[in-house]
Structure formats: C-alpha cells, structure tokens
Design an enzyme around this catalytic site. Sequence first.
Site, PDB file in Angstrom:
ATOM      1  N   THR A 125      41.255  50.586  38.576  1.00 11.23           N
ATOM      2  CA  THR A 125      41.410  49.234  38.034  1.00 11.23           C
ATOM      3  C   THR A 125      40.020  48.673  37.775  1.00 11.23           C
ATOM      4  O   THR A 125      39.106  48.836  38.594  1.00 11.23           O
ATOM      5  CB  THR A 125      42.182  48.317  38.997  1.00 11.23           C
ATOM      6  OG1 THR A 125      43.522  48.801  39.116  1.00 11.23           O
ATOM      7  CG2 THR A 125      42.223  46.889  38.486  1.00 11.23           C
ATOM      8  N   PHE A 172      37.657  45.510  37.409  1.00  8.58           N
ATOM      9  CA  PHE A 172      37.516  44.120  37.813  1.00  8.58           C
ATOM     10  C   PHE A 172      36.319  43.515  37.089  1.00  8.58           C
ATOM     11  O   PHE A 172      35.344  44.215  36.792  1.00  8.58           O
ATOM     12  CB  PHE A 172      37.300  44.009  39.323  1.00  8.58           C
ATOM     13  CG  PHE A 172      38.487  44.450  40.147  1.00  8.58           C
ATOM     14  CD1 PHE A 172      39.399  43.528  40.628  1.00  8.58           C
ATOM     15  CD2 PHE A 172      38.695  45.788  40.425  1.00  8.58           C
ATOM     16  CE1 PHE A 172      40.493  43.935  41.383  1.00  8.58           C
ATOM     17  CE2 PHE A 172      39.785  46.209  41.178  1.00  8.58           C
ATOM     18  CZ  PHE A 172      40.683  45.274  41.656  1.00  8.58           C
TER      19      PHE A 172
END
Length: 326
Positions: A161, A163
């Site tokens: 992921t 960020f």
Amino acid sequence: MEATEPITARGHRIVPLPVDSPQYAVDAVIRGRADWACVAIESSVEGPVTRTFDALAGSHPLQIYREIAIPIAFSILARPGTRPEDIATWSAHPVARPQVTSWIDHHLPPADFVAARSNAAAAEMVARGEVDAAAAPARAGQLYGLHSLADSVADVAGAQTRFVLVGKPGKPTAHTGRDRTSVVFNVRNEPGALARTLTVVSSNGVDLTRIESRPTRKALGEYRFYMDMSGHISDPHVATALQHLHRTVQVLRFLGSWPMDDGPHVATTSGQAVASDTVTTSDTAGPTSIMSPDKPSTATPAEWFTAQEWVAHRAEGTAPETDVLW
C-alpha cells in the site's frame, strides 16, 4: 482526538494523533491540529483508496510532500478471552477486506462483514463491542487493548500500500530526478475534452502513470480526474505540460511533486495525523516556464503568461488559496 506518546524519527520529535479515516486525518491538518497527515492512497490489490482522493479534492487546498510504499499484512484482533469459534462479525476497511477474506474463510466460522471507515476504526469497533474481530495493524491492537488471534495475515503475497504525507500548500519537496507530480482537474463538458487533456501530457513527453476519476457529487455524470505523472514540476517538460494543461482543463489543482518510492519497507502504523514540533522545508529550482519550440500553441501571450505564472507560483509554494478552490 488524543495524542499518543511522542516518537523521534530522523532527529525530529513527532506526536502521533490517531484518527479513524483519511478525511479526519486531513481535517486535522486543515484545522491546524496537526502539521501532517499520513494516509493510504493506493493498494496493489484493490487500487485507489477513494476516501483519500475525495479528501484531497475538498474545499481546502492540500499538498503531498512524500510517499512510502510498504508491504501490508494484518493482525486479526479480538477482545481478550475471545476464541475463534466465538466470532460472528468482523470488520475492516473495504479496501482491506479482499486482502484477508481467504484467511478469514479458512480459519474462522462464517461471520458477517461490517465495513469500517478505516482499519483503525475497525479495531475501535471491536473494543467497543460493536463487532467481534477486526483485520487491522498490530499497533491498533496495542492502542485498544485487544488480543491478536493471528499476525502477518495477507492473502496476496507481496501486497503493498502506498501512503502519502499531506500538508498545507507550500514549496514542493526538492527535485531528486525520480519524482512524481500529481494534479486533479475538471474538464469542460464537450466532446473530446478528456482526450485533448491526455494528448497535452503525452505530446510534451511526460509519462502518465495513473489517472482516476471520482464524482464531483454535484450532478450525475460530473467527474474530477486525478492524474499522476513521472517528473517534477521543476522539470522543463513537466512544467510545459502543466502550462498546456492549465489552458485545456476547466479547473486545475496542483497536488504536489515529491520523490517516488517503490518500497519495500518495514510496515508502519497508518491512518494517523501527525503533529510535529519540527517542520522541515526543502529548496527546489523553479520551472523553466517556456513553451517547447516544436509544439506551437494557439494561446495568446496573456493566456500563456497566466499559465506560466500558475506553474511558477506552485513551484515556489506561493500560490494564493483563492485560485485553487473548486
């Protein structure tokens, strides 16, 4: 919203402020409660985190300064004393759900899924007794006094992921030679408007790495477009593309230029606003605001001056807030 214990990172004292959604994280920045917000923006499994995109396009301008891509694995959290066979409901953010569904199906009895605003919010729901279990970061379990039934849970090996670190508008992070620039825009409601926009980028030799659409929530069929491109606003070809883009689209907002990061890194706590007593700044060269000689434009000199000013202001972090609102 209460701050947790301060931490020190790279010589800076940081006070984390846990929140339960990207919107609350950026709201903390907008309202001056935090200097920065660290929010998830993209998953390699489920794609864009739409709540973050919506937060970035709100009525208050924001800017991205850094990114980090980290491997994602979850802990299955429950209240102390809870056995796997006791679980009838579980929660996570909808983007996280497909990343643990297979494990849940194989290791827990049939349980109903309850969507949460974030994975941290899912852990809080467990602590409040609203659901029996949550897929969330291990740190969330520590904060809410939960027991971990399993750690390092991930259906897709190597899932990551991305960020981003979001703050109020300012001077972009310094040019590194491996950068990402992001904008959000509306196009005119006319045939070929989006195609012309994409051509503007490609004809200036800019690599378009992503484009996403989100509804404006004003009328059915109205969308905003989020565009990522390789390069920095101080790169001449990116600056020129942005100048053309300024003339082509209806509304254009600069979301930042910052160093790319493709990981892998050690997993960290997400979904937090950050209040720091030390704010770092970076110097960057202004863009070369000239048109490419082999790409003539029909713009008048006044129109080009306006487009060049738009790019130059954002490269220096001096853009007035009034000209970036929707």
